[in-house]
Design a protein around this motif. Structure first.
Motif, PDB file in Angstrom:
ATOM      1  N   GLN A 228       0.826  -1.213   0.000  1.00 23.13           N
ATOM      2  CA  GLN A 228       0.000   0.000   0.000  1.00 23.13           C
ATOM      3  C   GLN A 228       0.857   1.258   0.000  1.00 23.13           C
ATOM      4  OE1 GLN A 228      -2.842  -1.812   3.223  1.00 23.13           O
ATOM      5  NE2 GLN A 228      -3.702   0.129   2.574  1.00 23.13           N
ATOM      6  N   ILE A 229       1.905   1.278   0.828  1.00 18.10           N
ATOM      7  CA  ILE A 229       2.761   2.456   0.921  1.00 18.10           C
ATOM      8  C   ILE A 229       3.391   2.765  -0.428  1.00 18.10           C
ATOM      9  CG2 ILE A 229       4.930   3.318   1.882  1.00 18.10           C
ATOM     10  CD1 ILE A 229       4.203   1.875   4.488  1.00 18.10           C
ATOM     11  N   ASN A 230       3.853   1.734  -1.117  1.00 21.85           N
ATOM     12  CA  ASN A 230       4.501   1.921  -2.408  1.00 21.85           C
ATOM     13  C   ASN A 230       3.566   2.588  -3.421  1.00 21.85           C
ATOM     14  OD1 ASN A 230       6.563   1.516  -4.458  1.00 21.85           O
ATOM     15  ND2 ASN A 230       5.287  -0.147  -5.231  1.00 21.85           N
ATOM     16  N   TYR A 231       2.356   2.062  -3.558  1.00 22.17           N
ATOM     17  CA  TYR A 231       1.453   2.593  -4.573  1.00 22.17           C
ATOM     18  C   TYR A 231       0.744   3.869  -4.125  1.00 22.17           C
ATOM     19  CZ  TYR A 231       2.420  -1.396  -7.470  1.00 22.17           C
ATOM     20  OH  TYR A 231       3.063  -2.306  -8.263  1.00 22.17           O
ATOM     21  N   LEU A 232       0.617   4.071  -2.832  1.00 22.33           N
ATOM     22  CA  LEU A 232       0.063   5.338  -2.366  1.00 22.33           C
ATOM     23  C   LEU A 232       1.046   6.472  -2.630  1.00 22.33           C
ATOM     24  CD1 LEU A 232      -2.228   6.819  -1.002  1.00 22.33           C
ATOM     25  CD2 LEU A 232      -1.208   6.269   1.220  1.00 22.33           C
ATOM     26  N   ASN A 233       2.338   6.198  -2.469  1.00 16.87           N
ATOM     27  CA  ASN A 233       3.360   7.195  -2.802  1.00 16.87           C
ATOM     28  C   ASN A 233       3.279   7.583  -4.268  1.00 16.87           C
ATOM     29  OD1 ASN A 233       4.551   7.544  -0.292  1.00 16.87           O
ATOM     30  ND2 ASN A 233       5.997   5.872  -0.564  1.00 16.87           N
ATOM     31  N   LYS A 234       3.098   6.592  -5.130  1.00 19.11           N
ATOM     32  CA  LYS A 234       2.981   6.871  -6.563  1.00 19.11           C
ATOM     33  C   LYS A 234       1.761   7.739  -6.848  1.00 19.11           C
ATOM     34  CE  LYS A 234       5.240   2.551  -8.030  1.00 19.11           C
ATOM     35  NZ  LYS A 234       6.388   3.155  -8.737  1.00 19.11           N
ATOM     36  N   ALA A 235       0.649   7.445  -6.205  1.00 15.16           N
ATOM     37  CA  ALA A 235      -0.578   8.227  -6.414  1.00 15.16           C
ATOM     38  C   ALA A 235      -0.398   9.663  -5.942  1.00 15.16           C
ATOM     39  CB  ALA A 235      -1.742   7.562  -5.687  1.00 15.16           C
ATOM     40  N   LEU A 236       0.209   9.844  -4.764  1.00 12.73           N
ATOM     41  CA  LEU A 236       0.412  11.185  -4.211  1.00 12.73           C
ATOM     42  C   LEU A 236       1.380  12.002  -5.063  1.00 12.73           C
ATOM     43  CD1 LEU A 236       0.672  10.404  -0.387  1.00 12.73           C
ATOM     44  CD2 LEU A 236      -1.135  11.706  -1.513  1.00 12.73           C
ATOM     45  N   ASP A 237       2.367  11.337  -5.623  1.00 16.18           N
ATOM     46  CA  ASP A 237       3.383  12.033  -6.409  1.00 16.18           C
ATOM     47  C   ASP A 237       2.874  12.391  -7.803  1.00 16.18           C
ATOM     48  OD1 ASP A 237       5.927  13.154  -6.557  1.00 16.18           O
ATOM     49  OD2 ASP A 237       6.752  11.413  -7.589  1.00 16.18           O
ATOM     50  N   THR A 238       1.794  11.756  -8.231  1.00 19.04           N
ATOM     51  CA  THR A 238       1.302  11.947  -9.593  1.00 19.04           C
ATOM     52  C   THR A 238       0.058  12.820  -9.662  1.00 19.04           C
ATOM     53  OG1 THR A 238       2.128   9.722 -10.124  1.00 19.04           O
ATOM     54  CG2 THR A 238       0.638  10.743 -11.715  1.00 19.04           C
ATOM     55  N   PHE A 239      -0.812  12.721  -8.662  1.00 17.34           N
ATOM     56  CA  PHE A 239      -2.114  13.386  -8.735  1.00 17.34           C
ATOM     57  C   PHE A 239      -2.331  14.339  -7.567  1.00 17.34           C
ATOM     58  CE2 PHE A 239      -2.401   9.125 -10.622  1.00 17.34           C
ATOM     59  CZ  PHE A 239      -2.762   9.455 -11.924  1.00 17.34           C
ATOM     60  N   ASN A 240      -3.351  15.167  -7.703  1.00 12.89           N
ATOM     61  CA  ASN A 240      -3.689  16.180  -6.719  1.00 12.89           C
ATOM     62  C   ASN A 240      -4.072  15.532  -5.391  1.00 12.89           C
ATOM     63  OD1 ASN A 240      -5.180  18.194  -5.204  1.00 12.89           O
ATOM     64  ND2 ASN A 240      -5.262  19.383  -7.086  1.00 12.89           N
ATOM     65  N   THR A 241      -3.437  15.989  -4.307  1.00 10.42           N
ATOM     66  CA  THR A 241      -3.693  15.417  -2.987  1.00 10.42           C
ATOM     67  C   THR A 241      -5.146  15.552  -2.571  1.00 10.42           C
ATOM     68  OG1 THR A 241      -1.444  16.047  -2.343  1.00 10.42           O
ATOM     69  CG2 THR A 241      -2.953  15.410  -0.583  1.00 10.42           C
ATOM     70  N   ALA A 242      -5.766  16.696  -2.918  1.00 12.84           N
ATOM     71  CA  ALA A 242      -7.146  16.952  -2.524  1.00 12.84           C
ATOM     72  C   ALA A 242      -8.111  15.973  -3.183  1.00 12.84           C
ATOM     73  CB  ALA A 242      -7.543  18.390  -2.889  1.00 12.84           C
ATOM     74  N   VAL A 243      -7.671  15.297  -4.226  1.00 22.37           N
ATOM     75  CA  VAL A 243      -8.503  14.303  -4.901  1.00 22.37           C
ATOM     76  C   VAL A 243      -8.095  12.888  -4.496  1.00 22.37           C
ATOM     77  CG1 VAL A 243      -9.258  13.400  -7.123  1.00 22.37           C
ATOM     78  CG2 VAL A 243      -8.874  15.841  -6.854  1.00 22.37           C
ATOM     79  N   VAL A 244      -6.792  12.647  -4.376  1.00 22.34           N
ATOM     80  CA  VAL A 244      -6.297  11.326  -3.994  1.00 22.34           C
ATOM     81  C   VAL A 244      -6.877  10.898  -2.649  1.00 22.34           C
ATOM     82  CG1 VAL A 244      -4.263  10.007  -3.275  1.00 22.34           C
ATOM     83  CG2 VAL A 244      -4.153  11.452  -5.305  1.00 22.34           C
ATOM     84  N   SER A 245      -6.850  11.810  -1.677  1.00 22.41           N
ATOM     85  CA  SER A 245      -7.292  11.477  -0.330  1.00 22.41           C
ATOM     86  C   SER A 245      -8.745  11.014  -0.273  1.00 22.41           C
ATOM     87  CB  SER A 245      -7.065  12.678   0.601  1.00 22.41           C
ATOM     88  OG  SER A 245      -7.471  12.381   1.907  1.00 22.41           O
ATOM     89  N   PRO A 246      -9.713  11.782  -0.809  1.00 24.44           N
ATOM     90  CA  PRO A 246     -11.109  11.333  -0.709  1.00 24.44           C
ATOM     91  C   PRO A 246     -11.434  10.107  -1.558  1.00 24.44           C
ATOM     92  CG  PRO A 246     -10.980  13.336  -2.010  1.00 24.44           C
ATOM     93  CD  PRO A 246      -9.633  13.135  -1.384  1.00 24.44           C
ATOM     94  N   VAL A 247     -10.857  10.023  -2.746  1.00 27.17           N
ATOM     95  CA  VAL A 247     -11.143   8.872  -3.603  1.00 27.17           C
ATOM     96  C   VAL A 247     -10.586   7.601  -2.957  1.00 27.17           C
ATOM     97  CG1 VAL A 247     -10.702   7.801  -5.840  1.00 27.17           C
ATOM     98  CG2 VAL A 247     -11.263  10.219  -5.720  1.00 27.17           C
ATOM     99  N   TYR A 248      -9.382   7.703  -2.412  1.00 24.16           N
ATOM    100  CA  TYR A 248      -8.796   6.563  -1.704  1.00 24.16           C
ATOM    101  C   TYR A 248      -9.663   6.178  -0.519  1.00 24.16           C
ATOM    102  CZ  TYR A 248      -5.515   4.000   1.291  1.00 24.16           C
ATOM    103  OH  TYR A 248      -4.927   3.058   2.099  1.00 24.16           O
ATOM    104  N   TYR A 249     -10.146   7.194   0.180  1.00 27.65           N
ATOM    105  CA  TYR A 249     -11.001   6.935   1.347  1.00 27.65           C
ATOM    106  C   TYR A 249     -12.261   6.175   0.958  1.00 27.65           C
ATOM    107  CZ  TYR A 249     -14.771   7.862   4.584  1.00 27.65           C
ATOM    108  OH  TYR A 249     -15.863   7.710   5.385  1.00 27.65           O
ATOM    109  N   VAL A 250     -12.929   6.612  -0.096  1.00 29.41           N
ATOM    110  CA  VAL A 250     -14.185   5.980  -0.500  1.00 29.41           C
ATOM    111  C   VAL A 250     -13.964   4.541  -0.939  1.00 29.41           C
ATOM    112  CG1 VAL A 250     -16.001   5.968  -2.257  1.00 29.41           C
ATOM    113  CG2 VAL A 250     -15.453   8.074  -1.065  1.00 29.41           C
ATOM    114  N   MET A 251     -12.942   4.321  -1.776  1.00 24.18           N
ATOM    115  CA  MET A 251     -12.683   2.968  -2.245  1.00 24.18           C
ATOM    116  C   MET A 251     -12.237   2.058  -1.106  1.00 24.18           C
ATOM    117  SD  MET A 251     -10.927   3.412  -6.000  1.00 24.18           S
ATOM    118  CE  MET A 251     -10.945   1.629  -6.195  1.00 24.18           C
ATOM    119  N   PHE A 252     -11.362   2.580  -0.266  1.00 26.93           N
ATOM    120  CA  PHE A 252     -10.881   1.807   0.880  1.00 26.93           C
ATOM    121  C   PHE A 252     -12.034   1.450   1.814  1.00 26.93           C
ATOM    122  CE2 PHE A 252      -9.440   2.092   5.346  1.00 26.93           C
ATOM    123  CZ  PHE A 252      -8.637   0.973   5.399  1.00 26.93           C
ATOM    124  N   THR A 253     -12.901   2.432   2.091  1.00 24.26           N
ATOM    125  CA  THR A 253     -14.045   2.201   2.969  1.00 24.26           C
ATOM    126  C   THR A 253     -14.997   1.178   2.370  1.00 24.26           C
ATOM    127  OG1 THR A 253     -13.911   4.476   3.800  1.00 24.26           O
ATOM    128  CG2 THR A 253     -15.961   3.290   4.191  1.00 24.26           C
TER     129      THR A 253
END
Length: 318
Positions: A228-253
């Motif tokens: 998870q840490i590896n691919y979350l780093n890739k997501a944060l480094d590539t896309f807007n944090t304000a979008v990564v955080s909620p989308v990750y939250y919804v899918m994870f939940t």
């Protein structure tokens, strides 16, 4: 439906966890941006962020949050704890707006609010924690046919995403990285809950670490977290944090609730009204996330293509 003492403890731990985790997104992103300016970023396969103090501070902040989250799962059901991650959306989105200058539009703020409202609805109708007296009971739940089918589906989907879709669409489609994190996250939470219960029972005097099942759950937690840490780093480094955080939250939940319902049978003790309320709360969360995602770029485009009437009038007379 009253809230038990264990649920209250889990609630408080989950709230503190969200504060730390939400802040860690921003601190880590700051470190990732600095690493990207000096060499290969995480999105390009580089690991320069490991030399950045900001990234490590963010990791420590996230670890503190995860420890609190870990403890929360030992006291309360996943259906109660996981939705409270919505608070991390608020902290990460607002901090990104002020610190990283990633503008959050008013509709994005409304989306965050909807996430919190939906989460609150779920919390108010959450079931009580299942009484478990040994980690062996958790192992029996984890090895039932229904949950084994879920594990198989998750492993297949993650493998397809990693080996087929990451090389092709990882840099352009956020859902690829976040999908991997979310699917594995659901297994992480189930294992974290098992280890948390083992620790709780051990502190109460019934040592659970003499059972091999506890160590298997521990290894699963470590392996899933590293992925998870590896691919979350890739997501944060590539896309807007304000979008990564909620989308990750919804899918994870989503995947965590599904896994919890299958493994711990959380809905078996609830009536149709309580389940419907939880589903309505979750739909509210989805609506808030969709609103945040669709309006993330509103107001951030340059003003030159949209000239004011005064400027247009001046140009026509020149």
């Amino acid at each position: 439906m009253g809230i038990s003492t264990d649920n209250v403890n889990g609630l408080l731990l989950a709230i503190s966890s969200s504060i730390f985790i939400g802040s860690s997104f921003i601190i880590k992103k700051k470190g990732l941006k600095r690493a990207g300016n000096t060499g290969h970023g995480a999105a390009a396969g580089g690991h320069g962020y490991l030399l950045e103090p900001w990234w490590w501070i963010g990791m420590l902040t996230m670890i503190v949050g995860e420890i609190a989250n870990f403890a929360a799962y030992a006291f309360a059901p996943a259906i109660l704890v996981t939705p409270l991650g919505a608070l991390s959306i608020i902290f990460s989105a607002v901090l990104a707006h002020f610190i990283l200058k990633e503008r959050l539009h008013i509709f994005g703020m409304l989306g965050c609010l909807l996430c919190v409202v939906g989460s609150t609805t779920i919390v108010l109708h959450a079931p009580h924690e299942r009484n478990i007296h040994s980690v062996k009971e958790v192992w029996e739940l984890a090895t039932e046919p229904a949950f084994l089918v879920y594990i198989s589906i998750v492993v297949i989907l993650v493998s397809v995403l990693i080996f087929r879709y990451v090389p092709r669409y990882g840099q352009t489609h956020m859902i690829v990285y976040i999908g991997i994190c979310s699917l594995m996250g659901s297994l992480t939470v189930m294992s974290v809950k098992a280890v948390g219960i083992a620790l709780k029972l051990s502190f109460e005097g019934a040592n659970q670490f003499k059972y091999f099942q506890t160590w298997i759950f521990t290894l699963v937690v470590i392996g899933c977290c590293l992925l998870q840490i590896n691919y979350l780093n890739k997501a944060l480094d590539t896309f807007n944090t304000a979008v990564v955080s909620p989308v990750y939250y919804v899918m994870f939940t989503t995947f965590t609730i599904i896994a919890s319902v299958i493994m711990f049978k959380d809905w078996d003790t609830q009536n149709a009204s309580q389940i419907a309320s939880e589903l309505c709360g979750f739909v509210t969360i989805l609506s808030g996330t969709f609103l945040l995602h669709k309006t993330k770029d509103m107001g951030s485009k340059p003003e030159t293509p949209y000239e004011s009437p005064n400027r247009a009038s001046n140009l026509s007379h020149s």
